[in-house]
Design a protein around this motif. Structure first.
Motif, PDB file in Angstrom:
ATOM      1  N   GLU A  87      -0.889 -50.351  19.400  1.00 58.87           N
ATOM      2  CA  GLU A  87      -0.166 -51.390  19.896  1.00 58.87           C
ATOM      3  C   GLU A  87      -0.192 -52.649  18.636  1.00 58.87           C
ATOM      4  O   GLU A  87       0.976 -53.166  18.308  1.00 58.87           O
ATOM      5  CB  GLU A  87      -0.839 -52.119  20.967  1.00 58.87           C
ATOM      6  N   TRP A  88      -1.406 -52.705  18.080  1.00 60.60           N
ATOM      7  CA  TRP A  88      -1.483 -53.660  17.056  1.00 60.60           C
ATOM      8  C   TRP A  88      -0.447 -53.164  15.590  1.00 60.60           C
ATOM      9  O   TRP A  88       0.297 -54.043  15.258  1.00 60.60           O
ATOM     10  CB  TRP A  88      -2.897 -53.553  16.614  1.00 60.60           C
ATOM     11  N   LEU A  89      -0.693 -51.914  15.443  1.00 63.85           N
ATOM     12  CA  LEU A  89       0.314 -51.605  14.114  1.00 63.85           C
ATOM     13  C   LEU A  89       1.742 -51.845  14.707  1.00 63.85           C
ATOM     14  O   LEU A  89       2.672 -52.199  13.718  1.00 63.85           O
ATOM     15  CB  LEU A  89       0.299 -50.364  13.781  1.00 63.85           C
ATOM     16  N   LYS A  90       2.309 -51.427  15.831  1.00 63.86           N
ATOM     17  CA  LYS A  90       3.412 -51.667  16.456  1.00 63.86           C
ATOM     18  C   LYS A  90       3.852 -53.080  16.233  1.00 63.86           C
ATOM     19  O   LYS A  90       5.014 -53.215  16.067  1.00 63.86           O
ATOM     20  CB  LYS A  90       3.550 -51.201  17.819  1.00 63.86           C
ATOM     21  N   ALA A  91       2.943 -54.020  16.916  1.00 59.93           N
ATOM     22  CA  ALA A  91       3.273 -55.278  16.746  1.00 59.93           C
ATOM     23  C   ALA A  91       3.562 -55.800  15.611  1.00 59.93           C
ATOM     24  O   ALA A  91       4.020 -56.906  15.183  1.00 59.93           O
ATOM     25  CB  ALA A  91       2.400 -56.163  17.871  1.00 59.93           C
ATOM     26  N   SER A  92       2.766 -55.372  14.743  1.00 59.00           N
ATOM     27  CA  SER A  92       2.831 -55.762  13.081  1.00 59.00           C
ATOM     28  C   SER A  92       3.942 -55.139  12.330  1.00 59.00           C
ATOM     29  O   SER A  92       3.950 -55.591  11.083  1.00 59.00           O
ATOM     30  CB  SER A  92       1.314 -55.681  12.524  1.00 59.00           C
ATOM     31  N   GLY A  93       4.561 -54.222  12.781  1.00 59.87           N
ATOM     32  CA  GLY A  93       5.392 -53.457  12.053  1.00 59.87           C
ATOM     33  C   GLY A  93       5.058 -52.578  10.997  1.00 59.87           C
ATOM     34  O   GLY A  93       5.520 -52.434   9.619  1.00 59.87           O
ATOM     35  N   VAL A  94       3.732 -52.015  11.271  1.00 61.30           N
ATOM     36  CA  VAL A  94       3.250 -50.950  10.329  1.00 61.30           C
ATOM     37  C   VAL A  94       3.172 -49.674  10.821  1.00 61.30           C
ATOM     38  O   VAL A  94       2.713 -49.375  12.058  1.00 61.30           O
ATOM     39  CB  VAL A  94       1.792 -51.632   9.904  1.00 61.30           C
ATOM     40  N   PRO A  95       3.684 -48.607  10.083  1.00 56.70           N
ATOM     41  CA  PRO A  95       3.719 -47.531  10.687  1.00 56.70           C
ATOM     42  C   PRO A  95       2.334 -46.679  10.475  1.00 56.70           C
ATOM     43  O   PRO A  95       1.702 -47.018   9.658  1.00 56.70           O
ATOM     44  CB  PRO A  95       4.913 -46.515  10.078  1.00 56.70           C
ATOM     45  N   GLY A  96       2.259 -45.721  11.368  1.00 61.04           N
ATOM     46  CA  GLY A  96       0.998 -44.916  11.349  1.00 61.04           C
ATOM     47  C   GLY A  96       1.311 -43.492  11.499  1.00 61.04           C
ATOM     48  O   GLY A  96       2.342 -43.068  12.200  1.00 61.04           O
ATOM     49  N   ILE A  97       0.423 -42.445  10.960  1.00 58.42           N
ATOM     50  CA  ILE A  97       0.608 -41.109  11.342  1.00 58.42           C
ATOM     51  C   ILE A  97      -0.779 -40.663  11.736  1.00 58.42           C
ATOM     52  O   ILE A  97      -1.755 -40.877  10.960  1.00 58.42           O
ATOM     53  CB  ILE A  97       1.280 -40.232  10.169  1.00 58.42           C
ATOM     54  N   GLU A  98      -0.773 -39.903  12.843  1.00 61.97           N
ATOM     55  CA  GLU A  98      -2.300 -39.055  13.164  1.00 61.97           C
ATOM     56  C   GLU A  98      -2.241 -37.771  13.474  1.00 61.97           C
ATOM     57  O   GLU A  98      -0.860 -37.149  13.397  1.00 61.97           O
ATOM     58  CB  GLU A  98      -2.862 -39.978  14.615  1.00 61.97           C
ATOM     59  N   GLY A  99      -3.221 -36.975  13.533  1.00 63.19           N
ATOM     60  CA  GLY A  99      -3.072 -35.452  13.551  1.00 63.19           C
ATOM     61  C   GLY A  99      -2.901 -34.875  12.276  1.00 63.19           C
ATOM     62  O   GLY A  99      -2.732 -33.657  12.029  1.00 63.19           O
ATOM     63  N   VAL A 100      -3.100 -35.773  11.178  1.00 62.95           N
ATOM     64  CA  VAL A 100      -3.138 -35.119   9.874  1.00 62.95           C
ATOM     65  C   VAL A 100      -4.341 -34.605   9.534  1.00 62.95           C
ATOM     66  O   VAL A 100      -5.631 -35.201   9.802  1.00 62.95           O
ATOM     67  CB  VAL A 100      -2.773 -36.470   8.755  1.00 62.95           C
ATOM     68  N   ASP A 101      -4.509 -33.580   8.690  1.00 63.33           N
ATOM     69  CA  ASP A 101      -5.878 -32.950   8.005  1.00 63.33           C
ATOM     70  C   ASP A 101      -6.096 -33.730   6.984  1.00 63.33           C
ATOM     71  O   ASP A 101      -6.054 -33.447   5.776  1.00 63.33           O
ATOM     72  CB  ASP A 101      -5.553 -31.606   7.752  1.00 63.33           C
ATOM     73  N   THR A 102      -7.051 -34.932   7.393  1.00 61.57           N
ATOM     74  CA  THR A 102      -7.460 -35.994   6.321  1.00 61.57           C
ATOM     75  C   THR A 102      -8.232 -35.336   5.415  1.00 61.57           C
ATOM     76  O   THR A 102      -8.536 -35.899   4.197  1.00 61.57           O
ATOM     77  CB  THR A 102      -7.848 -37.124   6.875  1.00 61.57           C
ATOM     78  N   ARG A 103      -9.196 -34.338   5.903  1.00 61.34           N
ATOM     79  CA  ARG A 103      -9.962 -33.569   5.019  1.00 61.34           C
ATOM     80  C   ARG A 103      -9.296 -33.079   3.513  1.00 61.34           C
ATOM     81  O   ARG A 103      -9.777 -33.252   2.379  1.00 61.34           O
ATOM     82  CB  ARG A 103     -10.933 -32.589   5.507  1.00 61.34           C
ATOM     83  N   ALA A 104      -8.649 -32.325   4.022  1.00 64.59           N
ATOM     84  CA  ALA A 104      -7.482 -31.770   2.789  1.00 64.59           C
ATOM     85  C   ALA A 104      -6.635 -32.734   2.061  1.00 64.59           C
ATOM     86  O   ALA A 104      -6.640 -32.477   0.857  1.00 64.59           O
ATOM     87  CB  ALA A 104      -6.393 -30.717   3.610  1.00 64.59           C
ATOM     88  N   LEU A 105      -6.243 -33.885   2.596  1.00 63.03           N
ATOM     89  CA  LEU A 105      -5.501 -34.699   1.936  1.00 63.03           C
ATOM     90  C   LEU A 105      -6.559 -35.525   0.987  1.00 63.03           C
ATOM     91  O   LEU A 105      -6.080 -35.671  -0.047  1.00 63.03           O
ATOM     92  CB  LEU A 105      -4.945 -35.815   2.750  1.00 63.03           C
ATOM     93  N   VAL A 106      -7.675 -35.654   1.312  1.00 65.63           N
ATOM     94  CA  VAL A 106      -8.780 -36.287   0.526  1.00 65.63           C
ATOM     95  C   VAL A 106      -9.200 -35.506  -0.484  1.00 65.63           C
ATOM     96  O   VAL A 106      -9.307 -36.011  -1.717  1.00 65.63           O
ATOM     97  CB  VAL A 106      -9.845 -36.945   1.403  1.00 65.63           C
ATOM     98  N   LEU A 107      -9.356 -34.174  -0.340  1.00 66.75           N
ATOM     99  CA  LEU A 107      -9.641 -33.390  -1.343  1.00 66.75           C
ATOM    100  C   LEU A 107      -8.538 -33.118  -2.382  1.00 66.75           C
ATOM    101  O   LEU A 107      -9.099 -33.126  -3.489  1.00 66.75           O
ATOM    102  CB  LEU A 107      -9.977 -31.934  -0.850  1.00 66.75           C
ATOM    103  N   LYS A 108      -7.458 -33.380  -1.886  1.00 68.67           N
ATOM    104  CA  LYS A 108      -6.358 -33.118  -2.955  1.00 68.67           C
ATOM    105  C   LYS A 108      -5.993 -34.574  -3.915  1.00 68.67           C
ATOM    106  O   LYS A 108      -5.956 -34.435  -4.836  1.00 68.67           O
ATOM    107  CB  LYS A 108      -4.922 -33.026  -2.195  1.00 68.67           C
ATOM    108  N   LEU A 109      -6.362 -35.814  -2.824  1.00 67.94           N
ATOM    109  CA  LEU A 109      -6.473 -36.898  -4.004  1.00 67.94           C
ATOM    110  C   LEU A 109      -7.671 -37.003  -5.045  1.00 67.94           C
ATOM    111  O   LEU A 109      -7.541 -37.384  -6.047  1.00 67.94           O
ATOM    112  CB  LEU A 109      -6.584 -38.002  -3.198  1.00 67.94           C
ATOM    113  N   ARG A 110      -8.832 -36.442  -4.404  1.00 70.52           N
ATOM    114  CA  ARG A 110      -9.855 -36.382  -5.399  1.00 70.52           C
ATOM    115  C   ARG A 110      -9.567 -35.617  -6.822  1.00 70.52           C
ATOM    116  O   ARG A 110      -9.884 -35.856  -7.688  1.00 70.52           O
ATOM    117  CB  ARG A 110     -10.780 -36.030  -4.658  1.00 70.52           C
TER     118      ARG A 110
END
Length: 366
Positions: free
Chosen positions: A111-134
């Motif tokens: 609700e907060w992000l929606k009211a503030s105009g900020v998009p979000g994405i969930e269900g992402v494999d954040t472990r794989a993403l962080v390993l890639k960024l590292r």
């Protein structure tokens, strides 16, 4: 009614969304928050709690913030957790957005992000993403519900994070006075956090908060603090002129995070970009000069300082990679921290740095 965010069963999380990186990597997930597209530098934080403080930290302007902790949103959002007027991150990436269960919560993360105009994405494999960024370093990216090829085209047409002077976007338009103490500290605001202002005011300090390009107003005070903020410190030559002016007047000077970098730059140090930065509330810092202790501290920086030739000496370092986390001058009243002594979020074990700075003022080192 709040429903735990699994399988897209939270309001706003029923649509497929994508995070696309500049190298063409596509991560699929579910949309929550605002229905819009955002482009920014993709960075990650290992902080376990404090997501409202992180999202509202002006230093995240221009960035897509990835949380490594798998569950984000469990205590909702309340305004007393804000570090600025509202969300500053361009978009939020989580593995699982959870329903709030806390007596102070007034909104869910969705609700907060929606009211503030900020998009979000969930269900992402954040472990794989962080390993890639590292492995590859931070990259530009886009979050949205458009087809991946369209998102990639947006990324490629957008300016890079390093090319935009984000500090000017978050700096206030007009000066502001806070507190009523006898000692006046001018805060040159490149994106200051509310926690820093609170630490000063509760110590009986009168704070004059000024726009970063109007730093001359801060020189009327007894001391000057150059604040944290977003973006590339190498673009802040005009703010560095304010450091030089304060030093010439022998005003006590403190720099925090971006302010640490700008102070160092003004005195001739070299600034460089880290591969993936330090962003967390659990980073160690070893004190080499004052207490000899190692502290767990809050960090949010993608750039670092090589002080060679500046006359500044390291007093704090990050033991994991040797990054300089604090500087002082042996002959001038200058003290800086790359880490955040005010925390917000994080441990408050280094708030004594504010006392050390104010002691420089009290000693009349001008």
């Amino acid at each position: 009614m709040y429903v735990k965010c699994r399988g897209g069963d939270v309001p706003g999380a029923n649509h497929r969304a994508y995070l696309v990186l500049e190298d063409g990597t596509v991560l699929k997930g579910r949309a929550f928050g605002a229905d819009k597209t955002a482009v920014g530098e993709v960075v990650f934080t290992t902080a376990v709690v404090g997501y409202p403080q992180s999202i509202t930290d002006p230093s995240y302007k221009g960035q897509i913030l990835v949380f490594t902790h798998p569950l984000i949103g469990n205590y909702g959002v309340s305004e007393d957790q804000y570090e600025s007027e509202g969300p500053q991150a361009e978009a939020v990436v989580v593995h699982e957005a959870t329903r709030p269960s806390h007596y102070k919560a007034v909104m869910s993360l969705d609700e907060w992000l929606k009211a503030s105009g900020v998009p979000g994405i969930e269900g992402v494999d954040t472990r794989a993403l962080v390993l890639k960024l590292r492995e590859h370093g931070v990259m530009m990216g886009a979050v949205g519900q458009e087809p991946p090829d369209e998102l990639l085209e947006r990324v490629r047409k957008s300016p890079r994070y390093d090319e935009v002077n984000y500090a000017l976007m978050v700096s206030p338009k007009e000066p502001e006075e806070l507190g009523d103490g006898k000692i006046c500290v001018g805060v040159v605001d490149c994106g200051v956090k509310r926690s820093i202002l609170r630490e000063l005011v509760k110590r009986g300090v009168k704070v004059l908060r000024v726009p970063c390009l109007r730093w001359e107003l801060a020189l009327k005070c007894d001391a000057v603090l150059f604040s944290p903020g977003p973006g590339n410190p190498n673009l802040l030559d005009r703010v560095a002129e304010g450091v030089k002016a304060a030093v010439e007047m022998r005003l006590p000077v403190m720099g925090i995070c971006l302010g640490h970098q700008v102070v160092s730059k003004a005195l001739g140090a070299r600034l460089y970009k880290l591969k993936f930065g330090h962003r967390a509330s659990n980073k160690p810092v070893r004190d080499l000069a004052f207490t000899g202790k190692t502290y767990i501290t809050t960090h949010n920086h993608g750039y670092a300082v090589d002080p060679a030739g500046s006359g500044l000496r390291p007093w704090a370092v990050q033991p994991d990679d040797g990054t300089v986390e604090g500087l002082y001058h042996p002959d001038l009243p200058i003290l800086t921290t790359q880490f955040h002594p005010e925390a917000g979020p994080g441990p408050r074990d280094t708030t004594w740095v504010f006392d050390k700075f104010l002691k420089m003022v009290g000693n009349g080192l001008r």
